[in-house]
Write a protein that holds these residues in place. Structure first.
Motif, PDB file in Angstrom:
ATOM      1  N   GLU A 195      38.144  45.472  32.059  1.00 13.39           N
ATOM      2  CA  GLU A 195      36.747  46.118  32.937  1.00 13.39           C
ATOM      3  C   GLU A 195      36.580  47.529  32.534  1.00 13.39           C
ATOM      4  O   GLU A 195      35.426  47.857  32.102  1.00 13.39           O
ATOM      5  CB  GLU A 195      37.033  46.055  34.324  1.00 13.39           C
ATOM      6  CG  GLU A 195      35.874  46.308  35.298  1.00 13.39           C
ATOM      7  CD  GLU A 195      34.543  45.603  34.878  1.00 13.39           C
ATOM      8  OE1 GLU A 195      33.523  46.266  35.236  1.00 13.39           O
ATOM      9  OE2 GLU A 195      34.604  44.334  34.750  1.00 13.39           O
ATOM     10  N   CYS A 196      37.368  48.331  32.827  1.00 12.03           N
ATOM     11  CA  CYS A 196      37.254  49.855  32.646  1.00 12.03           C
ATOM     12  C   CYS A 196      37.558  50.307  30.986  1.00 12.03           C
ATOM     13  O   CYS A 196      37.030  51.141  30.625  1.00 12.03           O
ATOM     14  CB  CYS A 196      37.723  50.618  33.540  1.00 12.03           C
ATOM     15  SG  CYS A 196      39.497  50.590  33.636  1.00 12.03           S
TER      16      CYS A 196
ATOM     17  N   TRP B  27      43.674  43.674  34.132  1.00 14.41           N
ATOM     18  CA  TRP B  27      42.867  44.591  34.715  1.00 14.41           C
ATOM     19  C   TRP B  27      43.761  45.496  35.629  1.00 14.41           C
ATOM     20  O   TRP B  27      44.866  45.144  36.136  1.00 14.41           O
ATOM     21  CB  TRP B  27      41.962  43.846  35.744  1.00 14.41           C
ATOM     22  CG  TRP B  27      40.993  42.857  35.041  1.00 14.41           C
ATOM     23  CD1 TRP B  27      39.765  42.945  35.094  1.00 14.41           C
ATOM     24  CD2 TRP B  27      41.262  41.531  34.656  1.00 14.41           C
ATOM     25  NE1 TRP B  27      39.112  42.138  34.438  1.00 14.41           N
ATOM     26  CE2 TRP B  27      39.906  40.960  34.460  1.00 14.41           C
ATOM     27  CE3 TRP B  27      42.160  40.665  34.664  1.00 14.41           C
ATOM     28  CZ2 TRP B  27      39.796  39.679  33.659  1.00 14.41           C
ATOM     29  CZ3 TRP B  27      42.132  39.619  33.831  1.00 14.41           C
ATOM     30  CH2 TRP B  27      40.901  39.113  33.426  1.00 14.41           C
TER      31      TRP B  27
ATOM     32  N   CYS C  94      40.070  47.197  39.578  1.00 11.33           N
ATOM     33  CA  CYS C  94      39.061  46.886  38.592  1.00 11.33           C
ATOM     34  C   CYS C  94      38.902  45.361  38.702  1.00 11.33           C
ATOM     35  O   CYS C  94      37.801  44.755  37.982  1.00 11.33           O
ATOM     36  CB  CYS C  94      39.392  47.217  37.035  1.00 11.33           C
ATOM     37  SG  CYS C  94      39.229  49.065  36.926  1.00 11.33           S
TER      38      CYS C  94
END
Length: 281
Positions: A42-43, A61, A65
């Motif tokens: 995700e990030c 993850w 997130c």
């Protein structure tokens, strides 16, 4: 002298420090994050040694997130859908995104909700309505006309043939007489109400009669033999004269029995004669 306990990568002494064991190697937290940590899907940042990691099908993850891509609800301890495009969604948003859409209102039909499936299409139960009366069909039987759906009463009212006698819809069976449809139970003798489907009958002034009732109540009586002139069986031709009727085979000279059909004749009282016999009277 104490043996050294170093980071595999930077050789920094690990005594009294946090470290991570990775593939049987001891790694300091800095090297772990820089060289060994998985990248959050995700990030896109490393998932450090102190972070809680979640994984699904070779993807990783941070716990924080791992959220629904649509409503951002945390999914660490919730059911989720992993879409082909890589997005993670909660069950509700996944159903809205990927679920079947109702053919009535075009909204998503949620799993577990009351619905109707017909010809690979789906409706909310309350959206599966009759095209004519707009009422939900639910457990009733229904019929189709093109793409439109009708409850049975509306379909019969709009499309079914109407009985020539009672003017009501013929939903099954029925018979045809003189190019008009009838319910079998409506096609009966005018006098005795005997069913006439499959039986001998005749009509008079738009009414139908069985043979017996026609003979008794409708048919004219032969002025010769006094029996009804029905048109059935032998001798169907009729002779009419001045309000009287005869079977053709009864229209004979009273004296010599000569058939007078299509010939000259003389009437004397209730009897008919050929001209020759009339002269001898």
């Amino acid at each position: 002298m104490t043996d050294r306990f170093d980071c595999y990568y930077c050789r920094d002494n690990l005594h009294g420090k946090k470290y991570v064991k990775k593939d049987d190697k001891h790694v300091c937290t800095k090297c772990f994050e820089k060289l060994c940590a998985n990248t959050c899907a995700e990030c896109r940042r490393p998932i450090g040694a102190d972070a809680k990691e979640l994984h699904h099908k070779n993807r990783y993850w941070h716990e924080d997130c791992f959220r629904c891509a649509k409503c951002y609800k945390p999914l660490a301890s919730e059911p989720f859908n992993a879409r082909d495009d890589g997005k993670i969604m909660c069950g509700k948003c996944g159903s809205r995104e990927d679920g079947n859409r109702c053919q009535g209102c075009y909204k998503v039909v949620m799993p577990g909700s009351q619905n109707v499936e017909y010809k690979n299409k789906v409706w909310h139960e309350e959206c599966f309505t009759c095209f004519e009366c707009k009422q939900p069909i639910r457990t009733q039987s229904f019929l189709t006309k093109g793409e439109d759906i009708y409850c049975a009463p509306c379909h019969d009212k709009k499309f079914a043939k109407k009985c020539f006698h009672c003017k009501q819809a013929i939903t099954s069976g029925g018979i045809s007489y003189q190019d008009q449809p009838w319910h079998s139970e409506c096609f009966v003798c005018k006098t005795c109400h005997k069913p006439l489907a499959g039986a001998r009958f005749t009509s008079h002034e738009n009414n139908v009669y069985c043979v017996d009732c026609y003979k008794t109540d409708v048919a004219k009586k032969c002025h010769g033999c006094k029996n009804p002139i029905t048109g059935f069986g032998h001798g169907t031709n009729v002779v009419n004269y001045e309000g009287y009727s005869w079977h053709e085979y009864c229209f004979n000279c009273k004296k010599c029995s000569l058939s007078l059909a299509n010939k000259r004749f003389v009437i004397n009282g209730d009897h008919i004669y050929c001209p020759d016999c009339a002269k001898k009277l």
